[in-house]
Design a protein around this motif. Structure first.
Motif: not given
Length: 66
Positions: A26-35, A51-66
């Protein structure tokens, strides 16, 4: 990316990249997590790599979501 960092641009790049690679995100969820992840790194001494560190952290957090 030294000097002034455009945080909105960082978030926009991450949202564009992750939603293109993962259309099921979800685009809004990705934006919220990235922020949120960017805010965590805000005072980090590695400002050139936000940029790189935030992207990695965002991907990791989104992958943990059910």
């Amino acid at each position: 990316m030294s000097g002034t960092v455009d945080r909105d641009e960082i978030v926009a790049q991450i949202v564009a990249k992750l939603t293109e690679k993962h259309p099921d995100y979800d685009r809004d969820e990705v934006e919220r997590v990235a922020r949120a992840e960017l805010a965590e790194l805000e005072n980090s001494p590695v400002q050139d790599f936000l940029l790189v560190l935030t992207e990695r952290a965002t991907k990791k957090r989104l992958k943990r979501k059910p």
